[in-house]
Design a protein around this motif. Structure first.
Motif, PDB file in Angstrom:
ATOM      1  N   ARG A  37      -3.502   8.331  -5.801  1.00 49.61           N
ATOM      2  CA  ARG A  37      -2.717   7.175  -5.350  1.00 49.61           C
ATOM      3  C   ARG A  37      -3.494   6.377  -4.323  1.00 49.61           C
ATOM      4  NH1 ARG A  37       2.365   7.798  -7.384  1.00 49.61           N
ATOM      5  NH2 ARG A  37       2.798   9.908  -8.079  1.00 49.61           N
ATOM      6  N   PHE A  38      -3.321   5.056  -4.429  1.00 48.12           N
ATOM      7  CA  PHE A  38      -3.920   4.145  -3.470  1.00 48.12           C
ATOM      8  C   PHE A  38      -2.825   3.264  -2.889  1.00 48.12           C
ATOM      9  CE2 PHE A  38      -7.311   5.206  -6.415  1.00 48.12           C
ATOM     10  CZ  PHE A  38      -8.326   5.558  -5.541  1.00 48.12           C
ATOM     11  N   ILE A  39      -2.956   2.992  -1.613  1.00 50.41           N
ATOM     12  CA  ILE A  39      -2.022   2.128  -0.893  1.00 50.41           C
ATOM     13  C   ILE A  39      -2.837   0.991  -0.291  1.00 50.41           C
ATOM     14  CG2 ILE A  39      -0.448   1.978   1.085  1.00 50.41           C
ATOM     15  CD1 ILE A  39       0.677   3.789  -1.053  1.00 50.41           C
ATOM     16  N   ALA A  40      -2.331  -0.233  -0.393  1.00 50.48           N
ATOM     17  CA  ALA A  40      -2.947  -1.380   0.281  1.00 50.48           C
ATOM     18  C   ALA A  40      -2.111  -1.720   1.501  1.00 50.48           C
ATOM     19  CB  ALA A  40      -3.013  -2.581  -0.662  1.00 50.48           C
ATOM     20  N   GLU A  41      -2.790  -1.965   2.599  1.00 55.88           N
ATOM     21  CA  GLU A  41      -2.110  -2.374   3.831  1.00 55.88           C
ATOM     22  C   GLU A  41      -2.626  -3.738   4.272  1.00 55.88           C
ATOM     23  OE1 GLU A  41      -1.445   1.969   5.976  1.00 55.88           O
ATOM     24  OE2 GLU A  41      -2.564   0.404   7.009  1.00 55.88           O
ATOM     25  N   VAL A  42      -1.735  -4.527   4.816  1.00 56.10           N
ATOM     26  CA  VAL A  42      -2.086  -5.814   5.410  1.00 56.10           C
ATOM     27  C   VAL A  42      -1.549  -5.796   6.833  1.00 56.10           C
ATOM     28  CG1 VAL A  42      -1.780  -8.313   5.307  1.00 56.10           C
ATOM     29  CG2 VAL A  42      -2.006  -7.000   3.176  1.00 56.10           C
ATOM     30  N   ASP A  43      -2.446  -5.855   7.797  1.00 59.95           N
ATOM     31  CA  ASP A  43      -2.063  -5.821   9.212  1.00 59.95           C
ATOM     32  C   ASP A  43      -1.139  -4.652   9.530  1.00 59.95           C
ATOM     33  OD1 ASP A  43      -3.571  -8.127   9.718  1.00 59.95           O
ATOM     34  OD2 ASP A  43      -1.883  -9.435   9.192  1.00 59.95           O
ATOM     35  N   GLY A  44      -1.457  -3.481   8.967  1.00 58.53           N
ATOM     36  CA  GLY A  44      -0.692  -2.269   9.237  1.00 58.53           C
ATOM     37  C   GLY A  44       0.597  -2.121   8.464  1.00 58.53           C
ATOM     38  N   VAL A  45       0.892  -3.081   7.575  1.00 55.45           N
ATOM     39  CA  VAL A  45       2.111  -3.026   6.759  1.00 55.45           C
ATOM     40  C   VAL A  45       1.716  -2.651   5.333  1.00 55.45           C
ATOM     41  CG1 VAL A  45       4.042  -4.369   5.842  1.00 55.45           C
ATOM     42  CG2 VAL A  45       3.226  -4.782   8.174  1.00 55.45           C
ATOM     43  N   VAL A  46       2.403  -1.678   4.744  1.00 52.08           N
ATOM     44  CA  VAL A  46       2.117  -1.292   3.358  1.00 52.08           C
ATOM     45  C   VAL A  46       2.488  -2.456   2.448  1.00 52.08           C
ATOM     46  CG1 VAL A  46       2.669   0.296   1.497  1.00 52.08           C
ATOM     47  CG2 VAL A  46       2.435   1.156   3.830  1.00 52.08           C
ATOM     48  N   ALA A  47       1.484  -2.942   1.698  1.00 50.07           N
ATOM     49  CA  ALA A  47       1.663  -4.125   0.861  1.00 50.07           C
ATOM     50  C   ALA A  47       1.777  -3.798  -0.621  1.00 50.07           C
ATOM     51  CB  ALA A  47       0.501  -5.087   1.081  1.00 50.07           C
ATOM     52  N   GLY A  48       1.297  -2.624  -1.032  1.00 50.14           N
ATOM     53  CA  GLY A  48       1.347  -2.285  -2.447  1.00 50.14           C
ATOM     54  C   GLY A  48       0.781  -0.911  -2.711  1.00 50.14           C
ATOM     55  N   THR A  49       0.939  -0.476  -3.954  1.00 48.63           N
ATOM     56  CA  THR A  49       0.479   0.850  -4.359  1.00 48.63           C
ATOM     57  C   THR A  49       0.140   0.853  -5.844  1.00 48.63           C
ATOM     58  OG1 THR A  49       1.043   3.208  -4.393  1.00 48.63           O
ATOM     59  CG2 THR A  49       2.827   1.672  -4.837  1.00 48.63           C
ATOM     60  N   VAL A  50      -0.713   1.775  -6.223  1.00 44.11           N
ATOM     61  CA  VAL A  50      -1.032   2.026  -7.623  1.00 44.11           C
ATOM     62  C   VAL A  50      -1.480   3.477  -7.727  1.00 44.11           C
ATOM     63  CG1 VAL A  50      -3.480   1.338  -7.502  1.00 44.11           C
ATOM     64  CG2 VAL A  50      -2.225   1.107  -9.665  1.00 44.11           C
ATOM     65  N   SER A  51      -1.286   4.063  -8.885  1.00 42.56           N
ATOM     66  CA  SER A  51      -1.756   5.428  -9.092  1.00 42.56           C
ATOM     67  C   SER A  51      -2.432   5.543 -10.448  1.00 42.56           C
ATOM     68  CB  SER A  51      -0.604   6.431  -8.973  1.00 42.56           C
ATOM     69  OG  SER A  51       0.365   6.202  -9.962  1.00 42.56           O
ATOM     70  N   GLY A  52      -3.211   6.592 -10.576  1.00 39.15           N
ATOM     71  CA  GLY A  52      -3.914   6.834 -11.823  1.00 39.15           C
ATOM     72  C   GLY A  52      -4.149   8.311 -12.026  1.00 39.15           C
ATOM     73  N   ARG A  73       2.600 -10.772  -2.708  1.00 33.33           N
ATOM     74  CA  ARG A  73       2.170 -11.183  -4.042  1.00 33.33           C
ATOM     75  C   ARG A  73       1.445 -12.524  -3.962  1.00 33.33           C
ATOM     76  NH1 ARG A  73       7.703  -9.199  -7.015  1.00 33.33           N
ATOM     77  NH2 ARG A  73       7.256  -6.987  -6.692  1.00 33.33           N
ATOM     78  N   ARG A  74       0.537 -12.710  -4.918  1.00 38.07           N
ATOM     79  CA  ARG A  74      -0.278 -13.925  -5.008  1.00 38.07           C
ATOM     80  C   ARG A  74      -1.223 -14.085  -3.807  1.00 38.07           C
ATOM     81  NH1 ARG A  74       1.852 -15.887  -9.470  1.00 38.07           N
ATOM     82  NH2 ARG A  74       4.052 -16.225  -9.776  1.00 38.07           N
ATOM     83  N   LYS A  75      -1.570 -12.956  -3.205  1.00 40.29           N
ATOM     84  CA  LYS A  75      -2.496 -12.970  -2.065  1.00 40.29           C
ATOM     85  C   LYS A  75      -3.686 -12.049  -2.311  1.00 40.29           C
ATOM     86  CE  LYS A  75       1.059 -14.247   1.184  1.00 40.29           C
ATOM     87  NZ  LYS A  75       1.766 -13.959   2.424  1.00 40.29           N
ATOM     88  N   GLY A  76      -3.856 -11.598  -3.550  1.00 38.32           N
ATOM     89  CA  GLY A  76      -4.997 -10.766  -3.891  1.00 38.32           C
ATOM     90  C   GLY A  76      -4.782  -9.268  -3.773  1.00 38.32           C
ATOM     91  N   VAL A  77      -3.601  -8.852  -3.320  1.00 32.68           N
ATOM     92  CA  VAL A  77      -3.334  -7.419  -3.151  1.00 32.68           C
ATOM     93  C   VAL A  77      -3.338  -6.704  -4.502  1.00 32.68           C
ATOM     94  CG1 VAL A  77      -1.632  -5.716  -2.387  1.00 32.68           C
ATOM     95  CG2 VAL A  77      -2.094  -7.734  -0.982  1.00 32.68           C
ATOM     96  N   GLY A  78      -2.697  -7.292  -5.502  1.00 31.89           N
ATOM     97  CA  GLY A  78      -2.669  -6.678  -6.828  1.00 31.89           C
ATOM     98  C   GLY A  78      -4.060  -6.523  -7.410  1.00 31.89           C
ATOM     99  N   ASP A  79      -4.872  -7.578  -7.301  1.00 34.34           N
ATOM    100  CA  ASP A  79      -6.250  -7.501  -7.802  1.00 34.34           C
ATOM    101  C   ASP A  79      -7.032  -6.408  -7.081  1.00 34.34           C
ATOM    102  OD1 ASP A  79      -6.537  -9.694  -9.804  1.00 34.34           O
ATOM    103  OD2 ASP A  79      -5.954 -10.940  -8.105  1.00 34.34           O
TER     104      ASP A  79
END
Length: 139
Positions: A37-52, A73-79
């Motif tokens: 699992r991977f988590i993306a954070e923006v300024d210490g806030v969890v912004a998204g996740t994905v697993s594989g 969304r639409r800020k590059g987090v998904g990419d």
């Protein structure tokens, strides 16, 4: 994070908040052991996740549980999450990655397509009356 995703975007997942909120702790822990699992954070806030993890064979990885908080969304987090998971899969020597995207989830499908995934032609019913489509990418 998983429960928040199920509540915010119930159309995007094969499971439901009602089902998963009742799962015992051991089931949640097993899910953490079974997937990377991977988590993306923006300024210490969890912004998204994905697993594989393993797909249908040892040379195929599956992308699961992709979600980005609507505020990010639409800020590059998904990419970033998709690319991070693809890098992980390549490093783990998988040959291919696949995922399932729910019919009507056009933003997610665009994200995957932008990152090189294409529909394979396979589909399945994710819940009564609702399809999801398989997408795949050679690594």
């Amino acid at each position: 994070m998983r429960l928040a995703a199920l509540q915010e975007a119930p159309y995007a997942f094969g499971s439901t908040y009602e089902r998963e909120v009742e799962l015992p702790e051991e089931r949640w822990r097993q899910g953490l052991r079974d997937r990377t699992r991977f988590i993306a954070e923006v300024d210490g806030v969890v912004a998204g996740t994905v697993s594989g993890g393993d797909g249908d064979s040892t040379s195929v990885a599956a992308m699961t549980a992709m979600w980005v908080d609507p505020r990010f969304r639409r800020k590059g987090v998904g990419d970033l999450l998709v690319k991070t998971l693809l890098d992980w899969a390549r490093g783990a020597r998988y040959d291919r990655m696949f995922l399932w995207v729910t019919e009507g989830n056009d933003n997610a499908e665009s994200l995957y397509h932008r990152n090189g995934f294409i529909r394979t032609g396979a589909d399945q019913e994710v819940r009564p009356g609702r399809l999801e489509y398989e997408m795949s990418l050679s690594l």
